[in-house]
Design an enzyme around this catalytic site. Structure first.
Site, PDB file in Angstrom:
ATOM      1  CB  CYS A  90      -0.932  -0.002   1.200  1.00 59.60           C
ATOM      2  SG  CYS A  90      -2.068   1.398   1.260  1.00 59.60           S
ATOM      3  CB  CYS A 253      -3.815   5.084  -5.678  1.00 59.11           C
ATOM      4  SG  CYS A 253      -3.771   3.302  -5.369  1.00 59.11           S
TER       5      CYS A 253
END
Length: 333
Positions: A90, A253
């Site tokens: 992530c 992201c």
């Protein structure tokens, strides 16, 4: 009884939440973070559900645990948790975790301004700039990214055919560029993205196999990345990333930016050394860069980097008591 109090440092990375859990770490078996991730998912997923879902979290909630390093050269390890699961990697979570951990004194780098971290997807390198007690920015040298499927046609009921790519940047992404049945990100609202993304993901998952050549536990399409026109000065491209059951990433992201870089590189639209400023649905920005070319199995691949920032928003203590009928969270879908 599954009961306890978890102390947390809450932050956001370019608008998307990161909850760094600083106590209550379950003991995880395994020699690598990939193995430890599997143990967590098997035995302790209730912790993720309790801390990420309502009423203690929400659909966009993302978090992490810091663990000791798995390898001799690393400073620490990270286990990622969020509403969609326990991710291999992530990017926004790493930026937020590093920022919160450094500023809170929970992580001290062996070499100031640099870190090596073990994550389930592999090992990543970090550079960061600190002014007094504040971390100004974090740059992730991510795991290798590659284009897994190119120019695939998905027939979406009620929408029509979509041409998509599937790219890996630490997670697998369906990438949808503007075309006849998708006019572009700025022509759709959040409701459109939330409506069509689960359908696109499910059909792509059914038709397109995605298993990482180096780690078969990293498999399956988890995210959908829609692209379109930019709204912020200096951006090269915009995206809205869908994940979980009904979440849209407020940040650009990190693994999505890595996947986007790999897609554009493999299509001949970016070269080694190129930078790409990627913006989110709210206009916040990450700076991606193609650091070098590499291989993942038989796939042409890149080593990407992502640079962004995070801010601490508070500290809290979260109690989980199984006498509470909603101890382990819920969603209203």
């Amino acid at each position: 009884m599954q009961k306890g109090t978890f102390f947390c440092v809450d932050a956001h990375t370019c608008g998307n939440p990161v909850r760094l859990v600083t106590s209550g770490h379950p003991h995880l078996n395994g020699n690598t973070m990939s193995e430890k991730r599997q143990h967590f998912l098997k035995e302790y997923d209730w912790v993720r559900q309790a801390l990420m879902f309502e009423p203690r979290g929400h659909d966009m909630m993302s978090g992490a645990f810091l663990y000791p390093p798995c390898t001799d050269n690393a400073d620490a390890s990270i286990l990622f948790i969020e509403t969609s699961g326990c991710l291999p990697m992530c990017g926004h979570g790493t930026i937020g975790t590093v920022t919160a951990a450094i500023e809170s004194g929970l992580l001290v780098a062996k070499t100031p301004g640099q870190l090596i971290l073990d994550v389930p997807a592999g090992q990543i390198r970090i550079e960061y700039q600190q002014t007094a007690e504040k971390v100004d920015w974090v740059k992730i040298y991510n795991v290798a990214a590659y284009l897994a499927h190119q120019d695939q046609i998905l027939d979406i009921p009620g929408l029509g055919p979509l041409k998509v790519d599937v790219s890996y940047g630490g997670n697998y992404y369906v990438i949808v560029d503007p075309q006849a049945n998708f006019p572009g990100l700025r022509h759709w609202n959040a409701g459109d993205i939330l409506k069509w993304s689960p359908i696109v993901r499910a059909i792509a998952q059914e038709q397109l196999s995605c298993i990482h050549p180096d780690d078969p536990t990293v498999s399956g399409i988890s995210h959908v990345l829609w692209t379109g026109d930019t709204i912020s000065d200096g951006s090269d491209g915009a995206n809205a990333v869908f994940y979980g059951d009904k979440a849209i990433d407020r940040s650009p992201c990190g693994t999505g930016t890595s996947a986007r870089l790999a897609q554009l590189y493999c299509k001949g639209l970016l070269n080694v050394g190129d930078e790409y400023t990627h913006e989110s649905i709210i206009g916040s920005q990450f700076v991606g860069r193609i650091e070098s070319a590499t291989q993942v199995g038989n796939y042409k691949a890149i080593m990407p980097s992502i640079k962004g920032w995070a801010r601490i928003t508070g500290q809290n203590a979260i109690t989980v008591d199984d006498n509470d009928p909603y101890a382990f969270g819920f969603q209203v879908v």
